[in-house]
Design a protein around this motif. Structure first.
Motif: not given
Length: 578
Positions: A520-522, A510-514, A482-483, A477-478
């Protein structure tokens, strides 16, 4: 053939007389001309009839006066380890360097002060001297070859000197050919320096292997052997209790790899009318991955690889290009053969006495088969060797070993090997974190009558992930997120189908960079295309996410406002998924 012994005999005959001469000692680059001469001088020092000696290299000398000066300064008694007059001569040199010629001439004095003055003062030292002039092919553009040969001739005729000129004739000035007949009394060619290896290869085992390489591959460059020996010593001194066989294995690989890298040898092809230049690229595929060139892959290799192995046959039958050799190449090309780099290899179990012995045993038994000369206990040794290869060989090869055993009337061993192999295949597929591909087992395609192909296809068909790792799902999923929601693979379907609420909880928080882009990630999780390929999975994941968000408000009441506002604006994550 002019080998060391023959040259020594001829030189002794010449030096045994007090009469003057000029000879040239030639040979190809790196063959050890200077080393031969120095060793000869040390060995037969007491037999020099002329009791004075000088050695001068033309490299860096830019005038005839400088050459005369160097010869004069370097002349000393043969029986002295060093020139006892060197200190006095150095004072002359230092005094000369402190003279400011422009200052003297500026005062109206007309003094001709230069190295010629000192040369004249010391020239009486040069008569009746053995003089070695080295590096003639490296003569400076500002120094006339004609003048050098004229000086050499004068030293012979006027000073009764015995002059030895050392050069690589093929690379020397064209004028050398002109003066070769006029000045030289004889040309001695060193074209076999095998004996010189003994002067610096101090390890008996290494010397035997290098002499074999010399005789079969015909590499005569001593610098090459010296570098290989240094590499070899650095490696074995960091590995305890290596057997003789394993040390030979290491050294043979080092010799071959350095030989390819430094000389790019021309290797003849089967037709004997064409050849190719061997480089380390020969062992990479089109994707720049190393080709593992083990014995059992021999029939699948390219024509060039086969030709290369046949060329090496006298030195190293069925040369192995394996994982260990790959690391040797890496160390050499990265110029890192340090204790630390060797230690890292040991930690990764790349260098292992057991592995080396297994490889060598396999090489031996397959060599017997291809040579048509089977030794006692062949079947038992093949069976054991094949068992050690199950984890890293193609199945075509294991199937072939089973065929050999059956044809040797050992169907019992063939069946045992087949059973072991099938059990290994089942365990590998069962423990895989993604659906395997048949290509992983048949990189070069399927051979006729292969006994494992259908078995593997059936195991893959029935494959189910039994113990999924949450980190693997997170990675999928990451990567998609990321892409910019483009990086996905439909083959991830089996893995994503294993997602549950606990795994999703780790993923959502999860520990995201930002972290400000968590929403947005969810959304990216819910928009992953593979979720739509699994019936009901996208809706199940949406419901789990809502539950996880509501649970978050219970343990962190301060998060309730942004979570409820977000769920409201997206109608519980069903719309406005940006």
């Amino acid at each position: 053939m002019a080998n060391v012994a023959n040259l020594e005999k001829r030189l002794l005959d010449l030096l045994d007389k007090k009469s003057s001469f000029v000879i040239a000692l030639t040979g190809e680059w790196g063959i050890g001309k200077t080393q031969f001469w120095n060793s000869f001088k040390k060995k037969y020092n007491d037999q020099f009839k002329l009791r004075k000696y000088a050695y001068v290299s033309l490299f860096g000398i830019d005038s005839l006066e400088s050459l005369k000066y160097e010869i004069a300064v370097k002349t000393h008694e043969v029986n002295q380890l060093e020139d006892r007059m060197q200190g006095a001569k150095s004072l002359f040199n230092k005094a000369l360097d402190t003279v400011d010629l422009s200052s003297i001439q500026g005062k109206g004095l007309s003094l001709n002060i230069g190295k010629s003055l000192i040369t004249s003062a010391l020239s009486s030292l040069v008569s009746n001297t053995v003089i070695c002039i080295d590096d003639v092919e490296r003569i400076s553009d500002s120094l006339s070859f004609k003048d050098v040969m004229g000086l050499v001739n004068d030293l012979k005729l006027e000073k009764n000197c015995q002059v030895i000129i050392i050069l690589h004739e093929a690379k020397a000035s064209e004028q050398f050919q002109e003066y070769k007949e006029k000045v030289l009394d004889e040309v001695l060619i060193l074209d076999d320096n095998l004996d010189i290896l003994e002067t610096f290869i101090t390890d008996e085992l290494a010397l035997d292997v290098m002499q074999l390489f010399y005789r079969t591959i015909r590499v005569k460059n001593l610098r090459f052997y010296n570098k290989v020996f240094n590499n070899y010593q650095k490696i074995i001194e960091n590995i305890d209790s290596l057997s003789k066989t394993s040390k030979e294995y290491i050294l043979k690989n080092l010799l071959i790899i350095r030989w390819i890298d430094e000389f790019q040898p021309e290797i003849p092809l089967d037709d004997d009318k064409s050849s190719f230049k061997a480089t380390l690229d020969l062992f990479h595929d089109s994707n720049r991955n190393f080709i593992i060139m083990s014995d059992d892959d021999f029939l699948n290799q390219s024509d060039k690889l086969k030709a290369f192995r046949r060329y090496l046959d006298a030195f190293y039958p069925l040369f192995l290009f394996d994982n260990w050799t790959t690391h040797i190449i890496s160390m050499l090309t990265n110029h890192d053969i340090s204790e630390e780099s060797i230690g890292n290899l040991l930690k990764r179990d790349v260098l292992s006495e057991t592995k080396l012995q297994d490889e060598l045993a396999h090489e031996q038994v397959i060599g017997e088969f291809h040579s048509l000369e089977l030794q006692p206990d062949f079947c038992e040794r093949l069976y054991y060797s094949a068992c050690t290869k199950i984890q890293k060989s193609e199945m075509n090869n294991i199937s072939f070993y089973c065929d050999i055993l059956e044809n040797c009337n050992r169907a019992d061993l063939a069946q045992q090997l087949e059973n072991h192999t099938k059990q290994f295949i089942k365990n590998e597929i069962k423990s895989s974190q993604s659906k395997p591909s048949i290509d992983n087992w048949y990189r070069f395609g399927r051979q006729p009558q292969d006994r494992f192909y259908d078995f593997i296809k059936n195991e893959i068909k029935n494959y189910r992930i039994s113990n999924i790792k949450s980190s693997l799902i997170s990675t999928i999923f990451l990567k998609f997120h990321d892409n910019n929601r483009n990086g996905w693979d439909s083959s991830d379907k089996d893995i994503i189908s294993m997602i549950d609420k606990d795994i999703l909880k780790e993923l959502v928080w999860a520990d995201l960079d930002d972290k400000k882009y968590r929403k947005h990630f969810i959304h990216s999780i819910l928009l992953h295309p593979v979720l739509n390929e699994i019936e009901g999975k996208r809706e199940e994941v949406r419901q789990w996410i809502i539950e996880l968000l509501n649970e978050k408000t219970s343990v962190s009441p301060e998060s309730e406002a942004p979570i409820k506002m977000w769920l409201s604006s997206t109608d519980n994550l069903t719309k406005n998924l940006f």
